[in-house]
Design an enzyme around this catalytic site. Structure first.
Site, PDB file in Angstrom:
ATOM      1  CE  LYS A  15      84.641  61.076   8.637  1.00 17.52           C
ATOM      2  NZ  LYS A  15      84.445  59.374   8.568  1.00 17.52           N
ATOM      3  NE  ARG A  90      77.023  57.999   8.330  1.00 19.25           N
ATOM      4  CZ  ARG A  90      78.126  57.230   7.826  1.00 19.25           C
ATOM      5  NH1 ARG A  90      79.006  56.836   8.454  1.00 19.25           N
ATOM      6  NH2 ARG A  90      78.011  57.123   6.524  1.00 19.25           N
ATOM      7  NE  ARG A 129      86.531  63.556  -2.363  1.00 16.15           N
ATOM      8  CZ  ARG A 129      86.448  63.440  -1.054  1.00 16.15           C
ATOM      9  NH1 ARG A 129      87.428  63.029  -0.714  1.00 16.15           N
ATOM     10  NH2 ARG A 129      85.116  63.022  -0.625  1.00 16.15           N
ATOM     11  NE  ARG A 131      79.369  60.623  -8.948  1.00 19.89           N
ATOM     12  CZ  ARG A 131      78.624  60.432  -7.520  1.00 19.89           C
ATOM     13  NH1 ARG A 131      79.164  59.455  -6.730  1.00 19.89           N
ATOM     14  NH2 ARG A 131      77.585  61.034  -7.148  1.00 19.89           N
ATOM     15  NE  ARG A 142      76.455  63.324  -2.236  1.00 21.01           N
ATOM     16  CZ  ARG A 142      77.526  63.587  -3.544  1.00 21.01           C
ATOM     17  NH1 ARG A 142      78.801  64.062  -3.378  1.00 21.01           N
ATOM     18  NH2 ARG A 142      77.050  63.668  -4.729  1.00 21.01           N
TER      19      ARG A 142
END
Ligand code: AMP
Length: 189
Positions: A15, A90, A129, A131, A142
């Protein structure tokens, strides 16, 4: 003819990249509530201090605060030809608030662009990409949590007939070609 657009999509779907490309091509202001909150925090403004505890905990900043900054931003002249909303609304309360602020000025959203991809694709991209401590399980959770928030928003705009799904799993230029097709058709409306 205005181009009042909102971008929707889960983390990892691309996005942000698409937003940057839209801004570049269509020269519209990018209104990202996350960016606005991060800037306010970096500058230690009153807004930043208000937002910090919520952001640090990964919670949503209260609607009255968030709606307030969006209303202020949308009152600015540069948004009149159009805008790219990113990260807002949201939830449905924010969606209703947005409708109120726009309708007061005879404006409305023209399109909600919903970038989609299978969970596996999103997990792979975030792993690539992300952690070192991001396990697939944590990332998946998540995504589940975010998906639960995103679906009702998507449904709300689908009912209004302005939801446009774009397959975000493809190469970014291929995705952007679809975005261009959509925005050009709206522009030439
Ligand atoms: P983002 O960069 O969009 O993931 O946003 C980062 C953080 O900013 C979120 O975790 C929230 O704490 C806050 N935030 C961004 N947009 C909103 C919103 N529309 N409503 C409430 N909080 C938000």
């Amino acid at each position: 003819m205005s181009l009042n657009i909102m971008l929707l999509g889960l983390p990892g779907v691309g996005k942000g990249t698409q937003a940057a490309k839209i801004v570049e091509k269509y020269n519209l202001p990018h209104i990202s509530t996350g960016d606005m909150f991060r800037a306010a925090m970096a500058n230690e403004t009153e807004l930043g201090l208000k937002a910090k505890s919520f952001m640090d905990a990964g919670n949503l900043v209260p609607d009255e605060v968030t709606n307030g900054i969006v209303a202020e931003r949308l009152a600015e002249e540069d948004t009149k030809p159009g805008f790219i909303l990113d990260g807002f609304p949201r939830n449905l309360e924010q969606a209703h608030a947005l409708e109120d602020m726009l309708s007061k000025e005879d404006r409305s959203l023209d399109a909600v662009v919903y970038f989609t991809a299978d969970t596996e694709v999103l997990v792979d991209r975030m792993m690539a990409r992300g952690r070192a401590d991001d396990t697939p399980e944590v990332i998946k959770n998540r995504l589940d949590v975010n998906g639960k928030l995103t679906e009702p928003i998507a449904e709300y705009y689908a009912e209004k007939g302005i939801l446009h799904k774009i397959d975000g799993a493809r190469e970014l230029d291929v995705v952007f070609a679809d975005v261009k097709k959509l925005l050009d058709s709206l522009k030439n409306g």
